[in-house]
Design an enzyme around this catalytic site. Structure first.
Site, PDB file in Angstrom:
ATOM      1  N   GLY A 196       0.833  -1.192   0.000  1.00  0.00           N
ATOM      2  CA  GLY A 196       0.000   0.000   0.000  1.00  0.00           C
ATOM      3  C   GLY A 196       0.865   1.238   0.000  1.00  0.00           C
ATOM      4  O   GLY A 196       2.076   1.171   0.237  1.00  0.00           O
ATOM      5  N   ARG A 236       0.418   5.801   4.507  1.00  0.00           N
ATOM      6  CA  ARG A 236      -0.815   6.003   5.290  1.00  0.00           C
ATOM      7  C   ARG A 236      -2.035   5.337   4.649  1.00  0.00           C
ATOM      8  O   ARG A 236      -3.155   5.817   4.747  1.00  0.00           O
ATOM      9  CB  ARG A 236      -1.087   7.497   5.503  1.00  0.00           C
ATOM     10  CG  ARG A 236      -0.005   8.215   6.274  1.00  0.00           C
ATOM     11  CD  ARG A 236      -0.006   7.753   7.713  1.00  0.00           C
ATOM     12  NE  ARG A 236       0.980   8.455   8.503  1.00  0.00           N
ATOM     13  CZ  ARG A 236       1.962   7.873   9.149  1.00  0.00           C
ATOM     14  NH1 ARG A 236       2.121   6.570   9.078  1.00  0.00           N
ATOM     15  NH2 ARG A 236       2.791   8.569   9.871  1.00  0.00           N
ATOM     16  N   SER A 237      -1.808   4.190   4.018  1.00  0.00           N
ATOM     17  CA  SER A 237      -2.899   3.454   3.374  1.00  0.00           C
ATOM     18  C   SER A 237      -3.627   2.516   4.325  1.00  0.00           C
ATOM     19  O   SER A 237      -4.687   2.001   3.996  1.00  0.00           O
ATOM     20  CB  SER A 237      -2.355   2.640   2.192  1.00  0.00           C
ATOM     21  OG  SER A 237      -1.454   1.655   2.663  1.00  0.00           O
ATOM     22  N   GLY A 238      -3.018   2.245   5.496  1.00  0.00           N
ATOM     23  CA  GLY A 238      -3.588   1.288   6.430  1.00  0.00           C
ATOM     24  C   GLY A 238      -2.925  -0.071   6.371  1.00  0.00           C
ATOM     25  O   GLY A 238      -3.373  -1.022   7.012  1.00  0.00           O
ATOM     26  N   ALA A 257      11.246  -4.797  12.997  1.00  0.00           N
ATOM     27  CA  ALA A 257      11.272  -3.417  12.522  1.00  0.00           C
ATOM     28  C   ALA A 257      12.552  -3.171  11.743  1.00  0.00           C
ATOM     29  O   ALA A 257      13.646  -3.463  12.226  1.00  0.00           O
ATOM     30  CB  ALA A 257      11.181  -2.457  13.709  1.00  0.00           C
ATOM     31  N   HIS A 310       4.084   3.595  15.897  1.00  0.00           N
ATOM     32  CA  HIS A 310       3.975   2.142  15.709  1.00  0.00           C
ATOM     33  C   HIS A 310       4.098   1.416  17.050  1.00  0.00           C
ATOM     34  O   HIS A 310       3.375   0.453  17.307  1.00  0.00           O
ATOM     35  CB  HIS A 310       5.040   1.641  14.733  1.00  0.00           C
ATOM     36  CG  HIS A 310       4.669   1.829  13.301  1.00  0.00           C
ATOM     37  ND1 HIS A 310       4.242   0.806  12.509  1.00  0.00           N
ATOM     38  CD2 HIS A 310       4.663   2.933  12.526  1.00  0.00           C
ATOM     39  CE1 HIS A 310       3.981   1.258  11.299  1.00  0.00           C
ATOM     40  NE2 HIS A 310       4.234   2.550  11.279  1.00  0.00           N
ATOM     41  N   ARG A 311       5.004   1.856  17.894  1.00  0.00           N
ATOM     42  CA  ARG A 311       5.180   1.218  19.210  1.00  0.00           C
ATOM     43  C   ARG A 311       3.912   1.329  20.052  1.00  0.00           C
ATOM     44  O   ARG A 311       3.538   0.379  20.742  1.00  0.00           O
ATOM     45  CB  ARG A 311       6.348   1.864  19.958  1.00  0.00           C
ATOM     46  CG  ARG A 311       7.692   1.405  19.479  1.00  0.00           C
ATOM     47  CD  ARG A 311       8.818   2.015  20.301  1.00  0.00           C
ATOM     48  NE  ARG A 311      10.106   1.596  19.788  1.00  0.00           N
ATOM     49  CZ  ARG A 311      11.165   2.360  19.739  1.00  0.00           C
ATOM     50  NH1 ARG A 311      11.126   3.591  20.213  1.00  0.00           N
ATOM     51  NH2 ARG A 311      12.290   1.892  19.241  1.00  0.00           N
ATOM     52  N   ARG A 364       0.865   1.482  19.085  1.00  0.00           N
ATOM     53  CA  ARG A 364      -0.214   0.641  18.556  1.00  0.00           C
ATOM     54  C   ARG A 364      -0.027  -0.829  18.865  1.00  0.00           C
ATOM     55  O   ARG A 364      -1.011  -1.585  18.911  1.00  0.00           O
ATOM     56  CB  ARG A 364      -0.278   0.792  17.028  1.00  0.00           C
ATOM     57  CG  ARG A 364      -1.151   1.880  16.538  1.00  0.00           C
ATOM     58  CD  ARG A 364      -1.573   1.692  15.101  1.00  0.00           C
ATOM     59  NE  ARG A 364      -0.629   0.970  14.274  1.00  0.00           N
ATOM     60  CZ  ARG A 364      -0.144   1.426  13.131  1.00  0.00           C
ATOM     61  NH1 ARG A 364      -0.468   2.603  12.707  1.00  0.00           N
ATOM     62  NH2 ARG A 364       0.676   0.689  12.417  1.00  0.00           N
TER      63      ARG A 364
END
Length: 173
Positions: free
Chosen positions: A7, A10-12, A32, A48-49, A51
């Protein structure tokens, strides 16, 4: 199962990969590939961390992805690699231009032999205009070739746009 989630920015795609890893009910190790080289990247890493579930394992490896996959993969474990295009960038920025080819080949050779589930996340960069600079064009080319080779080996390939997954190969989500 080997999965490739593609993607744009910021596409998910990362959120989808994290949901798939969590829903797998397997022990999850997040791999990572980013390096905190500036303030903006530090913010992305922190996001990211925040989430990720606290009980997930974490391995930070910017270059030797095949080695880390071989060490971490096991039956009953899900590895989530985020992201291949940052890994590719790290390799492109090295002075040793042969390193990218060697690491890419090592990755492609090992993926089919790895036990457990593996989810790869990567930015789809080939849907825009052809970049002007030589390094940027090489990056887009290398990413496209890597995605094609990895997609051949994966059981599921998903393109994520606006947070919506479109299954390109394998079982639908």
């Amino acid at each position: 199962m080997l999965q490739l989630i593609l993607g744009g920015a910021r596409s998910g795609k990362s959120r989808l990969a994290e949901k798939l890893a969590n829903d797998s009910a397997l022990e999850v190790t997040y791999i990572a590939t980013s390096q905190p080289l500036d303030g903006e990247m530090n913010q992305r890493i922190a996001h990211h961390r925040e989430r990720r579930p606290a009980h997930w394992g974490l391995v930070e490896e910017p270059l030797e992805l095949a080695r880390v996959l071989r060490q971490a993969a096991s039956p009953g474990r899900c590895l989530l690699v985020d992201c291949l295009t940052l890994w590719l960038t790290n390799l492109l920025m090295l002075e040793d231009q042969q390193r990218l080819s060697a690491e890419r080949e090592a990755l492609l050779q090992c993926v089919a032999e790895l036990p457990g589930d593996i989810i790869f996340v990567s930015n789809e960069t080939g849907m825009g205009v052809v970049p002007l600079g030589e390094l940027t064009r090489r990056y887009v080319d290398e990413a496209g070739w890597l995605h094609q080779a990895l997609a051949e080996r994966c059981q599921r390939v998903v393109l994520t746009v606006a947070g919506l997954p479109l299954t390109l190969k394998g079982p639908a989500l």
